[in-house]
Design a protein around this motif. Structure first.
Motif, short mmCIF file in Angstrom:
data_model
loop_
_atom_site.label_atom_id
_atom_site.label_comp_id
_atom_site.label_asym_id
_atom_site.label_seq_id
_atom_site.Cartn_x
_atom_site.Cartn_y
_atom_site.Cartn_z
N PRO A 1 -16.46 -16.60 3.19
CA PRO A 1 -15.64 -15.42 3.47
C PRO A 1 -14.15 -15.72 3.32
CG PRO A 1 -16.42 -16.38 5.52
CD PRO A 1 -17.09 -17.14 4.41
N LEU A 2 -13.37 -14.67 3.09
CA LEU A 2 -11.91 -14.82 3.03
C LEU A 2 -11.34 -15.07 4.42
CD1 LEU A 2 -11.16 -11.81 0.65
CD2 LEU A 2 -11.09 -14.24 0.03
N ASN A 3 -11.93 -14.42 5.39
CA ASN A 3 -11.54 -14.61 6.78
C ASN A 3 -12.73 -14.24 7.64
OD1 ASN A 3 -9.92 -15.18 9.04
ND2 ASN A 3 -8.12 -14.31 8.02
N TRP A 4 -12.72 -14.69 8.87
CA TRP A 4 -13.87 -14.43 9.74
C TRP A 4 -13.48 -14.67 11.19
CZ3 TRP A 4 -13.10 -18.80 6.94
CH2 TRP A 4 -13.12 -20.03 7.61
N MET A 5 -14.36 -14.23 12.08
CA MET A 5 -14.21 -14.51 13.51
C MET A 5 -15.59 -14.91 14.03
SD MET A 5 -11.81 -14.53 15.91
CE MET A 5 -10.60 -13.23 15.70
N SER A 6 -15.67 -16.10 14.59
CA SER A 6 -16.95 -16.60 15.09
C SER A 6 -17.18 -16.13 16.52
CB SER A 6 -16.97 -18.13 15.05
OG SER A 6 -16.79 -18.58 13.72
N PRO A 7 -18.44 -15.96 16.93
CA PRO A 7 -18.72 -15.59 18.31
C PRO A 7 -18.40 -16.76 19.25
CG PRO A 7 -20.75 -16.08 17.14
CD PRO A 7 -19.66 -16.12 16.12
N PRO A 8 -18.14 -16.48 20.53
CA PRO A 8 -18.15 -15.15 21.14
C PRO A 8 -16.85 -14.39 20.87
CG PRO A 8 -17.63 -16.82 22.78
CD PRO A 8 -17.92 -17.56 21.52
N CYS A 9 -16.99 -13.14 20.48
CA CYS A 9 -15.84 -12.29 20.23
C CYS A 9 -16.24 -10.83 20.45
CB CYS A 9 -15.27 -12.50 18.82
SG CYS A 9 -16.45 -12.18 17.49
N THR A 10 -15.25 -9.97 20.53
CA THR A 10 -15.52 -8.54 20.74
C THR A 10 -14.84 -7.74 19.63
OG1 THR A 10 -13.58 -8.35 22.19
CG2 THR A 10 -15.70 -8.78 23.24
N LEU A 11 -15.54 -6.68 19.20
CA LEU A 11 -15.02 -5.78 18.16
C LEU A 11 -14.74 -4.42 18.77
CD1 LEU A 11 -14.47 -4.75 15.27
CD2 LEU A 11 -16.94 -4.46 15.00
N ARG A 12 -13.50 -3.97 18.63
CA ARG A 12 -13.12 -2.64 19.14
C ARG A 12 -12.67 -1.79 17.95
NH1 ARG A 12 -8.37 -0.40 20.23
NH2 ARG A 12 -7.27 -2.40 20.09
N GLU A 13 -13.30 -0.63 17.79
CA GLU A 13 -12.94 0.29 16.72
C GLU A 13 -12.05 1.39 17.28
OE1 GLU A 13 -16.07 1.53 14.05
OE2 GLU A 13 -17.43 0.02 14.90
N GLY A 14 -10.91 1.61 16.65
CA GLY A 14 -9.99 2.63 17.11
C GLY A 14 -9.12 3.14 15.97
N THR A 15 -7.99 3.70 16.30
CA THR A 15 -7.06 4.21 15.30
C THR A 15 -5.65 3.76 15.64
OG1 THR A 15 -6.81 6.29 16.52
CG2 THR A 15 -8.47 6.24 14.77
N THR A 16 -4.82 3.68 14.61
CA THR A 16 -3.41 3.34 14.81
C THR A 16 -2.65 4.60 15.24
OG1 THR A 16 -2.88 3.82 12.50
CG2 THR A 16 -3.56 1.56 13.04
N ASP A 17 -1.38 4.44 15.51
CA ASP A 17 -0.55 5.58 15.93
C ASP A 17 -0.49 6.67 14.86
OD1 ASP A 17 -0.06 4.32 18.30
OD2 ASP A 17 1.86 3.47 17.67
#
Length: 232
Positions: A46-62
């Motif tokens: 991958p180009l970038n990644w995040m290994s567990p344990p981690c949390t994903l939050r979906e939202g919107t910018t201003d």
């Protein structure tokens, strides 16, 4: 597993900073919580990644754009790592239940290395004893689970060539194993990364994460390298 194809921008902040400008990429969210960003190239990496344990939050910018914020669980050694993914356009979004993976069936030298080290664990560290080969976890089997002279659990990952991916794999195992109250009765589970050769970058990453590196002499383990038969 969730697969998303999207026009996105990716920014990482943590031990270093990295920026991927807006482009079409594949975002992979695995059941173990890991998040990976792939391009249409670069083979499996991958180009970038995040290994567990981690949390994903979906939202919107201003300004109303969709934004994912992936945050690692802080280890107490510093601020948490953060991966920000700004999605300009989602081209595909699907989820798939893959079920339990039976794990990699190893063959050849790597499998033989595992067998030899299981028979001779003190090759890796003095006082080490074998608990079990292919120790099962929810994300795959650990090559060797051992115990040191103090009764501490030691997870061993074995590769022919020690690269960064192998260190990441062992890190995931350790994160999971250290949540097991039985294994951590006498202290945290430690890791040994064993290979015939270990790349400098992989060694630096392993040592930064408290993982011991062990270079293994395959011929010596097989009994082919007998010092009494050497001329010099």
């Amino acid at each position: 597993m969730r697969l998303v194809v999207a026009q996105c921008q990716v920014d990482y902040a943590g031990r270093l900073t990295a920026h991927l400008p807006m482009a079409t990429r594949v975002l992979m969210i695995k059941a173990d919580g890991s998040v990976l960003v792939h391009s249409d190239g670069g083979s499996y990496k991958p180009l970038n990644w995040m290994s567990p344990p981690c949390t994903l939050r979906e939202g919107t910018t201003d300004d109303g754009q969709v934004e994912w914020v992936v945050t690692s669980t802080a280890s107490g050694k510093g601020p948490a790592d953060t991966l920000r993914i700004l999605l300009a356009e989602v081209l595909h979004d699907s989820s798939h239940e893959l079920g339990v993976d039976p794990g990699l069936q190893k063959d050849g030298v790597e499998k033989h290395l595992q067998e030899l080290l299981a028979d001779h664990p003190t090759t890796l560290a003095e006082g080490l004893t074998l608990v079990r080969r292919e120790f099962p976890t929810a994300i795959g089997p650990v090559d060797l689970m051992c115990r040191d002279g103090n009764g501490l659990s030691i997870a061993v990952e074995i590769k022919r060539r020690g690269e960064i991916d192998g260190v990441e794999q062992l890190t995931r195992y350790l994160d999971l194993l250290n949540r097991d109250a039985i294994l951590t009765t006498k202290g945290p589970v430690r890791g040994i990364f064993a290979a015939q050769a270990i790349k400098p970058q992989a060694r630096v990453l392993a040592e930064d994460r408290g993982i011991t590196c062990a270079v293994v002499d395959y011929d010596a383990l097989r009994g082919l390298d007998d010092p009494t038969e050497r001329l010099f």
